[in-house]
Design an enzyme around this catalytic site. Structure first.
Site, PDB file in Angstrom:
ATOM      1  CE  LYS A  24      11.545   2.060  -2.917  1.00 26.92           C
ATOM      2  NZ  LYS A  24      10.082   2.099  -2.779  1.00 26.92           N
ATOM      3  CG  ASN A  25      10.605   0.236   0.591  1.00 23.58           C
ATOM      4  OD1 ASN A  25      10.392   1.237  -0.110  1.00 23.58           O
ATOM      5  ND2 ASN A  25      10.483  -0.993   0.111  1.00 23.58           N
ATOM      6  CB  CYS A 119       5.288  -0.187  -8.464  1.00 22.57           C
ATOM      7  SG  CYS A 119       6.961   0.480  -8.428  1.00 22.57           S
ATOM      8  NE  ARG A 124       1.214  -1.316  -4.245  1.00 24.60           N
ATOM      9  CZ  ARG A 124       2.435  -0.781  -4.257  1.00 24.60           C
ATOM     10  NH1 ARG A 124       2.871  -0.181  -5.334  1.00 24.60           N
ATOM     11  NH2 ARG A 124       3.218  -0.846  -3.196  1.00 24.60           N
ATOM     12  CG  ASP A 307      10.288  -4.821  -2.931  1.00 24.13           C
ATOM     13  OD1 ASP A 307       9.223  -5.047  -3.536  1.00 24.13           O
ATOM     14  OD2 ASP A 307      10.351  -4.098  -1.917  1.00 24.13           O
ATOM     15  NE  ARG A 399       8.685   5.320  -7.357  1.00 24.68           N
ATOM     16  CZ  ARG A 399       8.118   4.122  -7.252  1.00 24.68           C
ATOM     17  NH1 ARG A 399       7.701   3.495  -8.316  1.00 24.68           N
ATOM     18  NH2 ARG A 399       7.958   3.546  -6.083  1.00 24.68           N
TER      19      ARG A 399
HETATM   20  N1  EPU Z   1      -2.396  -5.560   1.541  1.00 22.81           N
HETATM   21  C1  EPU Z   1      -3.760  -5.603   1.727  1.00 22.81           C
HETATM   22  N2  EPU Z   1      -4.330  -4.634   2.509  1.00 22.81           N
HETATM   23  C2  EPU Z   1      -3.602  -3.651   3.097  1.00 22.81           C
HETATM   24  C3  EPU Z   1      -2.209  -3.607   2.887  1.00 22.81           C
HETATM   25  C4  EPU Z   1      -1.631  -4.585   2.100  1.00 22.81           C
HETATM   26  O1  EPU Z   1      -4.454  -6.464   1.205  1.00 22.81           O
HETATM   27  O2  EPU Z   1      -4.187  -2.815   3.789  1.00 22.81           O
HETATM   28  C5  EPU Z   1      -1.760  -6.612   0.728  1.00 22.81           C
HETATM   29  C6  EPU Z   1      -1.136  -6.027  -0.554  1.00 22.81           C
HETATM   30  O3  EPU Z   1      -2.085  -5.910  -1.583  1.00 22.81           O
HETATM   31  C7  EPU Z   1      -0.048  -7.041  -0.834  1.00 22.81           C
HETATM   32  C8  EPU Z   1       0.408  -7.495   0.572  1.00 22.81           C
HETATM   33  O4  EPU Z   1      -0.669  -7.151   1.451  1.00 22.81           O
HETATM   34  O5  EPU Z   1      -0.578  -8.131  -1.515  1.00 22.81           O
HETATM   35  C9  EPU Z   1       1.670  -6.835   1.089  1.00 22.81           C
HETATM   36  O6  EPU Z   1       1.563  -5.410   1.009  1.00 22.81           O
HETATM   37  P1  EPU Z   1       2.411  -4.439   1.923  1.00 22.81           P
HETATM   38  O7  EPU Z   1       1.501  -3.587   2.698  1.00 22.81           O
HETATM   39  O8  EPU Z   1       3.431  -5.252   2.668  1.00 22.81           O
HETATM   40  O9  EPU Z   1       3.151  -3.544   0.861  1.00 22.81           O
HETATM   41  P2  EPU Z   1       3.407  -1.973   0.903  1.00 22.81           P
HETATM   42  O10 EPU Z   1       3.649  -1.563   2.312  1.00 22.81           O
HETATM   43  O11 EPU Z   1       2.382  -1.268   0.117  1.00 22.81           O
HETATM   44  C10 EPU Z   1       5.998  -2.136   0.812  1.00 22.81           C
HETATM   45  C11 EPU Z   1       7.063  -1.608  -0.091  1.00 22.81           C
HETATM   46  C12 EPU Z   1       7.049  -2.380  -1.409  1.00 22.81           C
HETATM   47  C13 EPU Z   1       7.191  -3.888  -1.130  1.00 22.81           C
HETATM   48  C14 EPU Z   1       6.149  -4.350  -0.121  1.00 22.81           C
HETATM   49  C15 EPU Z   1       6.334  -5.798   0.317  1.00 22.81           C
HETATM   50  C16 EPU Z   1       7.167   0.711   0.547  1.00 22.81           C
HETATM   51  C17 EPU Z   1       6.916   2.116   0.189  1.00 22.81           C
HETATM   52  N3  EPU Z   1       6.835  -0.200  -0.354  1.00 22.81           N
HETATM   53  O12 EPU Z   1       4.769  -1.900   0.135  1.00 22.81           O
HETATM   54  O13 EPU Z   1       8.202  -1.951  -2.087  1.00 22.81           O
HETATM   55  O14 EPU Z   1       7.021  -4.616  -2.321  1.00 22.81           O
HETATM   56  O15 EPU Z   1       6.207  -3.521   1.066  1.00 22.81           O
HETATM   57  O16 EPU Z   1       7.588  -5.985   0.900  1.00 22.81           O
HETATM   58  O17 EPU Z   1       7.685   0.408   1.604  1.00 22.81           O
HETATM   59  C18 EPU Z   1       9.568  -1.507  -3.930  1.00 22.81           C
HETATM   60  O18 EPU Z   1      10.398  -1.001  -3.149  1.00 22.81           O
HETATM   61  O19 EPU Z   1       9.835  -1.762  -5.133  1.00 22.81           O
HETATM   62  C19 EPU Z   1       8.220  -1.815  -3.440  1.00 22.81           C
HETATM   63  C20 EPU Z   1       7.200  -1.973  -4.231  1.00 22.81           C
END
Ligand code: EPU
Length: 430
Positions: A24-25, A119, A124, A307, A399
């Site tokens: 998915k990601n 989620c 975030r 995850d 999802r």
């Molecule tokens: N963060 C910041 N600032 C930013 C971006 C992130 O502070 O600009 C923080 C977040 O708040 C968090 C940490 O950095 O504490 C990691 O966030 P990350 O950016 O890695 O997460 P994401 O890209 O929003 C993706 C996956 C999530 C998964 C995370 C971590 C997608 C669409 N989502 O989220 O997947 O938990 O990476 O591996 O790729 C899931 O599949 O269930 C899911 C939530």
């Protein structure tokens, strides 16, 4: 909210084989990335899940040609896209829609995209994405829940991420592929889907090196061409079936996986007394005896994935002794604990830690899927529990898990999906 619910009769051992779908990601980044190409792409091994449907729907509404060859192969023609704005209604339904910012910057140096949904794990932010875009020469503004990012000319830059973030790493790569000169991303995320996106873009003609390490270099190129590409297997879907096998005293061959991506999950299962055998593109998970307690800390890759944290909590809830589960990625990813406690789990949350006292068995109960992975955890708990579990709000699960009911039934699980036949079921499982 859909009225459909999962009904699970617990107690069956899961046995047999299950085939894992595409990641998915990776898919939710690769699909928007197609807009940077100047000819059509065919993407294979696309998971049949609602987040992917939303990703393709966004492109369709922006004018792209989207043709499904079968449920897991899609052809996308970006040439007819006639806007740089992602429609608000669909865009804010999913977190991954923010990849359209990087992708549209890569295509035309301007993007207007709704602030992302997804989620609920507390705050975030996307400050690191913005920091990266600004370093590349962009300015941004916020209006009515939409973010507009624009650059006169994208120029390569040196970007140090303040924390490891998958989203910012991938978004900056997308914006940088056609920027002038060299972009260096330091403290980059190393997740398998980051590597998959880089492989996809490189096959189209991009020049990205270092993906999979914490320093990624992107040298801008003039153009990207359309290609055929197959998405990697979903590490988290695979891990979910591995844990489900372990929770039900099962014996399951989890096929179409990259065992290397599963190492942290495999290690923890083995520490708990579960047998895991690795093959080239499969793992066999078997449990014959009791589960031993174990401590788990979630970390960016190659650490234990956040995850998989809720699914792992179910297993720890059934282990002998007290385990500690530390969440180091998200601020608030324990909302599911209250649901699991309804099934008899003994868990205390203190800040970013869950202290889990193992119990002999869980009991079926009506529970909610408070988010995607929390929902997967409820399903695993229901399969392992005594009695009937009803899982509500399963749209979260849909999802991210292709045909979860069909796959579990194929393994001998007693689960079905239907509209709740009024309160009768509640009485039965009360
Ligand atoms: N963060 C910041 N600032 C930013 C971006 C992130 O502070 O600009 C923080 C977040 O708040 C968090 C940490 O950095 O504490 C990691 O966030 P990350 O950016 O890695 O997460 P994401 O890209 O929003 C993706 C996956 C999530 C998964 C995370 C971590 C997608 C669409 N989502 O989220 O997947 O938990 O990476 O591996 O790729 C899931 O599949 O269930 C899911 C939530």
């Amino acid at each position: 909210m859909t009225l459909d619910k999962f009904f699970i009769q617990g107690g069956n051992r899961l046995t047999g084989e299950v085939t894992i779908s595409g990641a998915k990601n990776a898919a939710v980044a690769i699909i928007p990335a197609v807009v940077i190409a100047d000819s059509p792409c065919r993407i294979e091994n696309v998971p049949d899940i609602s987040d992917v449907k939303l990703s393709t729907q966004i492109l369709m509404e922006m004018g792209a040609g989207v043709k499904w060859i079968n449920k897991n192969t899609v052809e996308i023609d970006p040439r007819t896209i006639d806007t740089n704005t992602v429609p608000n209604e669909i865009g804010r339904k999913m977190r991954g829609s923010y990849y359209n910012i990087g992708a549209l910057l890569g295509r035309c140096s301007q993007a207007i995209v709704p602030l992302p949904g997804g989620c609920d794990f507390g705050v975030r932010p996307i400050d690191q994405h913005i920091k990266g875009f600004m370093a590349l020469g962009c300015t941004y503004s916020l209006n009515d829940g939409m973010i507009e990012v624009v650059a006169k000319e994208l120029r390569g830059a040196h970007i140090y991420l303040d924390m490891v973030t998958v989203g910012a790493t991938m978004n900056i790569i997308l914006a940088a592929v056609k920027a002038k000169g060299l972009t260096v991303i330091e403290n980059a995320a190393r997740e398998p889907h980051v590597v998959d996106l880089a492989n996809f873009l490189n096959s189209m003609g991009a020049n990205i090196s270092g993906a999979g390490t914490d320093v990624i270099k992107v040298r801008g190129v003039e153009r990207l061409r359309g290609i055929t590409y197959s998405i990697i297997p979903d590490q988290i879907e695979a891990g979910t079936y591995m844990v489900a096998a372990a929770a039900t005293m099962g014996d399951v061959l989890v096929k179409n996986v990259t065992p290397k991506h599963l190492e942290s999950i495999t290690a923890k299962l083995m520490e708990m007394g579960v047998s895991v055998t690795e093959y080239d593109d499969a793992v066999r998970v078997r449990r014959d005896g009791p589960l031993m307690k174990c401590n788990v800390k979630t970390m960016p890759h190659p650490g234990f994935p956040t995850d998989m944290q809720p699914q792992m909590a179910v297993l720890l809830a059934l282990a002998q002794g007290t385990s500690i589960l530390n969440e180091n990625v998200w601020e608030n990813r324990f909302r599911y604990v209250e649901e699991l406690k309804r099934m008899g789990a003994q868990i205390t949350v203190e800040g970013r830690s869950a202290i889990i006292e193992g119990v002999n068995c869980l009991k079926g109960a009506p529970v909610r899927a408070v988010d995607l992975r929390a929902g997967a955890a409820m399903v695993i708990a229901g399969l392992a529990a005594k009695g009937t579990t009803k899982v509500e709000e399963i749209e979260h699960i849909q999802r991210g898990y292709e045909d979860i009911v069909g796959k579990l039934v194929g393994l001998g699980g007693d689960i079905f999906c239907r509209i709740d036949p009024s309160g009768a079921m509640n009485e039965k499982i009360g």
